[in-house]
Each structure stands twice: as structure tokens, then as C-alpha cells.
Motif scaffolding. Structure first.
Motif: not given
Length: 289
Positions: A112-117
Motif C-alpha cells: 500500500i505504501g509503495k502504491a501511495a508513493a
């Protein structure tokens, strides 16, 4: 408005499921009570709500028999009866200290963090909510330059300084909540009320389609509502294990969110329901591999 959309959704899904199962209905007739009750729970797991009249037609038994079934299942703690039917019981998520939350569902939170970044560019200004998933979002920003991060979370402020080149960090002071690494209270709200940002990256303790997004304390709920008020785009980072659950204080509904990012461990039923929500957010499924 949200309630009306939800009721309309449930009616539509109810009709679709009954139509899809019309050819199977004959197989469900003549069941013993225990078998019928297991089928009822299976239907509830698919759509979270059942109606006595529909179940009566489906199983070929009287409405009185179905009411007895629902009463017995409620006594066993397996559903909650409502006027004319029953709903699935949502789970209440207990509050965890920061260190415990960071280690739980770590792969999903990283995805999720990678997609948000990927939604962040050099020179952006953003609010970053406190949370273990937003912490992974900050870590995924490594390599970005000249970001301004506004946060009330110690760990997020520290990671921002470590991984973002020439980062500008605005830390919101206030009362420190021991064990959670963030500040809350009137001083935090006052500091936030003087600031604005185009985008807020938000976290939640739980989400249900009936209740919306919720958190454990009133102070933190007020802070999150202020983040929404002081920004234009509201991006929710949602670990799928939190779907179908609730905590103490509601702070937002799906209609308040611009984009929702969830991991690909989400069930097909929940994914479809999110994507079919009228006036709902843009949905991003973050790949875990």
C-alpha cells in the motif's frame, strides 16, 4: 445520503444474488435446521444482510421458521437480527501499541505504501497521518526531493528526515500519547488549523461499509477530520484486514475520500462493493508481489 446509497446497494445486491441462485433454490429445500442455518451464514458472508421473506422463498419454509433460525443464530452470537431480517456481526478491532501494529500485516502495508508513493512528486506538500501503513508510505518515498511533510507522528517525522532528500518537515506539537508516537489535543489541532496542503494521506483503525472509517479515540478522530478539512485530496491507506470491522469513533465516510488504496488480499466481494459504491473514491489495488 450515505444511508440511502447503502440501502439501494443492498437491495440491488440482494436481487442479483437471488436471481443467480434461482436455479439452485430447489437444492436448498428440505434441509435440516442446522444445515439451513449454515446456508444462512454463508449468504451473510457474501452480502452482510438477509431478509426473512427472501430466505423463506429461497429455502421453501415459512417465515416463522426462518425467524426461529435467525433467533437461534443470534443467541449463538453469529448474527444480529434486524426488523425483517438480519445483518452480519462486525468485529471490533482492539487498539494496539505502535510497535505491535508496525509488525502486523507488514507485506500488505508495504504494498500500500509503495502504491501511495507513486502519487507523490518532487516538491509536493502533503499531510501525513499517524499510522503503521503511512509509515511504510514515507519509507517508499526514498529518492523524492524537496517534499514538505506535515505530521503529528514522531516516527514519520524521523523517517522523512532520513529517506527524503532536502525534506522540509513540519512537526505538529501537542500532548504525546505514550506508546503511540504521536501528538494529540487542542495544541495539535490549533497548530494544524493554521496550515493547508493539497493532499492528505490518511490511516484508519477500521472500516465497515455501514459505519465508515473509525478510530479508537475522540482526540485522534478530531485530528483526522481536521486533516480532511485542511486538504483538497484525501487519500486513504487501508489494510484489507481492517475491512468489516469498527472501533469507537467514526471520522469519515467513503464519500469523504478521493482515493482509497488497499492491498490485493482484499476479498472479491469487498473489492466489487468498493468499486460499485456510488460517488465513492477511486480505488487502487496495491499488488503485494
Amino acid at each position: 445520503m450515505f444511508k440511502n446509497r447503502r440501502d439501494r446497494y443492498n437491495r440491488d445486491v440482494s436481487s442479483k444474488i437471488l436471481i443467480r441462485r434461482v436455479n439452485m433454490a430447489s437444492q436448498e429445500r428440505g434441509l435440516f435446521a442446522e444445515e439451513r442455518q449454515q446456508r444462512i451464514l454463508a449468504i451473510l458472508s457474501e452480502r452482510s444482510r438477509v431478509l426473512v421473506n427472501e430466505l423463506s422463498e429461497y429455502f421453501g419454509v415459512s417465515t416463522a421458521t426462518l425467524r426461529n433460525d435467525l433467533r437461534e443464530l443470534e443467541q449463538e452470537g453469529k448474527l444480529r437480527r434486524t426488523h425483517g431480517g438480519a445483518v452480519a456481526i462486525e468485529s471490533r478491532i482492539p487498539e494496539q501499541l505502535a510497535e505491535a501494529a508496525i509488525s502486523e500485516h507488514h507485506n500488505a502495508k508495504q504494498a500500500i505504501g509503495k502504491a501511495a508513493a507513486e502519487l507523490v512528486h518532487d516538491d509536493d506538500v502533503l499531510f501525513c497521518d499517524s499510522g503503521s501503513t503511512t509509515l511504510e508510505f514515507i519509507r517508499a518515498l526514498a529518492g523524492r526531493r524537496n517534499l514538505t511533510i506535515i505530521t503529528n507522528d514522531f516516527l514519520i517525522a524521523s523517517e522523512s528526515e532520513r529517506v527524503i532528500t532536502q525534506s522540509n518537515i513540519i512537526f505538529l506539537g501537542g500532548s504525546v500519547r505514550t506508546g503511540f508516537h504521536y501528538t494529540v489535543g487542542s495544541a495539535t489541532i490549533d497548530a494544524l488549523s493554521c496550515l493547508s496542503a493539497p493532499t492528505a494521506f490518511l490511516a484508519t483503525s477500521a472500516f465497515s461499509f455501514e459505519r465508515g472509517f473509525s478510530i479508537h479515540t475522540l482526540d485522534l478522530a478530531l485530528f483526522k477530520q481536521m486533516l480532511i478539512d485542511r486538504s483538497e485530496q484525501h487519500i486513504m491507506l487501508l489494510d484489507s484486514s481492517k475491512i468489516g470491522a469498527f472501533t469507537t469513533v467514526n471520522f469519515a465516510q467513503l464519500s469523504d475520500i478521493s482515493t482509497l488504496i488497499v492491498d490485493d488480499f482484499i476479498s472479491e466481494k469487498d473489492r466489487i462493493r468498493l468499486e460499485d459504491t456510488e460517488d465513492g473514491p477511486n480505488i487502487i489495488i496495491a499488488p503485494s508481489k
